[in-house]
Design a protein around this motif. Sequence first.
Motif, PDB file in Angstrom:
ATOM      1  N   ALA A 114       0.833  -1.209   0.000  1.00  0.00           N
ATOM      2  CA  ALA A 114       0.000   0.000   0.000  1.00  0.00           C
ATOM      3  C   ALA A 114       0.863   1.253   0.000  1.00  0.00           C
ATOM      4  CB  ALA A 114      -0.918  -0.003   1.210  1.00  0.00           C
ATOM      5  N   GLN A 115       1.967   1.231   0.745  1.00  0.00           N
ATOM      6  CA  GLN A 115       2.867   2.379   0.773  1.00  0.00           C
ATOM      7  C   GLN A 115       3.468   2.639  -0.606  1.00  0.00           C
ATOM      8  OE1 GLN A 115       5.108   0.669   4.148  1.00  0.00           O
ATOM      9  NE2 GLN A 115       4.992   2.694   5.118  1.00  0.00           N
ATOM     10  N   ALA A 116       3.913   1.579  -1.269  1.00  0.00           N
ATOM     11  CA  ALA A 116       4.529   1.730  -2.587  1.00  0.00           C
ATOM     12  C   ALA A 116       3.519   2.260  -3.607  1.00  0.00           C
ATOM     13  CB  ALA A 116       5.095   0.389  -3.057  1.00  0.00           C
ATOM     14  N   GLY A 117       2.302   1.713  -3.578  1.00  0.00           N
ATOM     15  CA  GLY A 117       1.280   2.172  -4.521  1.00  0.00           C
ATOM     16  C   GLY A 117       0.879   3.609  -4.276  1.00  0.00           C
ATOM     17  N   ALA A 118       0.720   3.966  -2.993  1.00  0.00           N
ATOM     18  CA  ALA A 118       0.328   5.332  -2.653  1.00  0.00           C
ATOM     19  C   ALA A 118       1.427   6.326  -3.011  1.00  0.00           C
ATOM     20  CB  ALA A 118      -0.008   5.425  -1.168  1.00  0.00           C
ATOM     21  N   THR A 276      -3.571  -7.764  -5.427  1.00  0.00           N
ATOM     22  CA  THR A 276      -2.129  -7.789  -5.653  1.00  0.00           C
ATOM     23  C   THR A 276      -1.623  -6.353  -5.760  1.00  0.00           C
ATOM     24  OG1 THR A 276      -2.290  -7.811  -8.066  1.00  0.00           O
ATOM     25  CG2 THR A 276      -2.350  -9.955  -6.943  1.00  0.00           C
ATOM     26  N   ALA A 277      -0.308  -6.198  -5.704  1.00  0.00           N
ATOM     27  CA  ALA A 277       0.285  -4.872  -5.837  1.00  0.00           C
ATOM     28  C   ALA A 277       0.013  -4.295  -7.226  1.00  0.00           C
ATOM     29  CB  ALA A 277       1.786  -4.951  -5.575  1.00  0.00           C
ATOM     30  N   ASP A 278       0.027  -5.144  -8.257  1.00  0.00           N
ATOM     31  CA  ASP A 278      -0.239  -4.664  -9.622  1.00  0.00           C
ATOM     32  C   ASP A 278      -1.667  -4.157  -9.752  1.00  0.00           C
ATOM     33  OD1 ASP A 278       2.326  -5.231 -10.432  1.00  0.00           O
ATOM     34  OD2 ASP A 278       1.834  -7.203 -11.271  1.00  0.00           O
ATOM     35  N   GLU A 279      -2.614  -4.879  -9.155  1.00  0.00           N
ATOM     36  CA  GLU A 279      -4.009  -4.440  -9.205  1.00  0.00           C
ATOM     37  C   GLU A 279      -4.185  -3.131  -8.435  1.00  0.00           C
ATOM     38  OE1 GLU A 279      -6.540  -7.537  -7.838  1.00  0.00           O
ATOM     39  OE2 GLU A 279      -6.124  -8.878  -9.539  1.00  0.00           O
ATOM     40  N   LEU A 280      -3.430  -2.977  -7.352  1.00  0.00           N
ATOM     41  CA  LEU A 280      -3.499  -1.725  -6.601  1.00  0.00           C
ATOM     42  C   LEU A 280      -2.977  -0.567  -7.452  1.00  0.00           C
ATOM     43  CD1 LEU A 280      -4.051  -0.211  -3.979  1.00  0.00           C
ATOM     44  CD2 LEU A 280      -1.737  -0.812  -3.231  1.00  0.00           C
TER      45      LEU A 280
END
Length: 327
Positions: A114-118, A276-280
Motif C-alpha cells: 500500500a505504501q509503494a502504490g500510494a 495484488t500490488a499490480d491491481e493496486l
Amino acid sequence: MSLSGFTSPLWLLFAAVIVALLAGYLWVQRQRRRRFLRFTNFELLDSVAPHRPRMARHVPTALLLIGLLLLTVALAGPTAARKVPRNRATVMLVIDVSLSMRSTDVSPTRLAAAQAGAKNFAETLTPGINLGLESFAGTASVLVSPVPDHAAVAGALDHLQLAERTATGEAIFTALQAIDTLGSVLGGGDGGPPPARIVLLSDGKQTEPAALDDPRGAFTAARLANQKDVPISTISFGTAHGTVDIQGQSVPVPVDDGSLRQVADLSGGSFFTATTADELDASYQDLQQQIGYENQLGDASRPWLILGSTLVAAAAATGLAMSRRLA
C-alpha cells in the motif's frame, strides 16, 4: 472531428452560398450541353474538342465545394470535450494501518504494498492538486495537510505505523475536517470551494465503533461526505485468505469488500478491489485519471480547417493541371 457545440453557428448559413454555387454550376453545365447539341456535325466537334472523361472535368469543382463546406464548419467553431489537468482540487489520501495490514497475502505485506502504490500515486498526481495524507487505526491522524507539494506526502508514507482496531468512520470525519479547513483558508472565490475527494484504502471491517450506522460510523460519515459533495473512492486491498500472527496464533483477516463498497455508494464515489500490488497500481492509475483531469470544452475547428484548406488547394492544382492539358 466534432460537429457539436458551435461557438459561432451563424457561419453555418454560409452553406447556403455553397449550395447556390453548386446549383449555378449545374445550370451552367446544362446550358453548355445545350449549346454543344446545336452542332450538327459531331465529327467536326470531336476534332476540335479533345476527348476527356466526362466525370474528370467535374473533379476540381467538387473538391472546391467540399473544401468550402469544411471551411464553413471550421468558421462555425465546433467544440469537443477534452481532458485537461486540474489546477484546483483537494484530495485526502486515507490509509488503514490496523494490525491486519501486516498480513503477507500481498507481498511483501499489505502495508508495504500500500505504501509503494500510494507513493507512486502521489508522485504522478497532477501538480496543481492539493494532496493530504491521513492514517487510521483505532484513531485517525492527519500526517500531511493538503498541500500542492506532493513530495511531502511521499516522504510521510515511509513512516506509517501499525496500530490496533479500525475506525473507518473516524477516518472519514477527520478527512472531511481537513478538507473544510483548507477550503476556509483558500476561500471559495467566484467558483465556490475547490472540488474535493477522499481516497480511502482499507483491508478490513470497521471495529470502532462496531455499528457502521453509529453516529461516528463509516456509513454515517459517508452520508455526510455526500452532503458536502465530497465523493469517497474506496480501495478494498487484500484477499479473503489473509492471516496475521497475534501472540503466536494465526488470526484470519479477510478483506471486507461489502462495507467499503457501501461507503463508496453512499458518498457518490467509486469502489475498487485489489488483491495484488499490480491491481493496486491499476486502481491508483484509474483514480489518477478521474482526479487529476477534468473534461472541458475546447476548440475543435483545426481538423476541419486543415482538411478544407487541403481540398481547396487540391481543387486549384487539379484545375491548373487540366487547363494545362487543354493548352
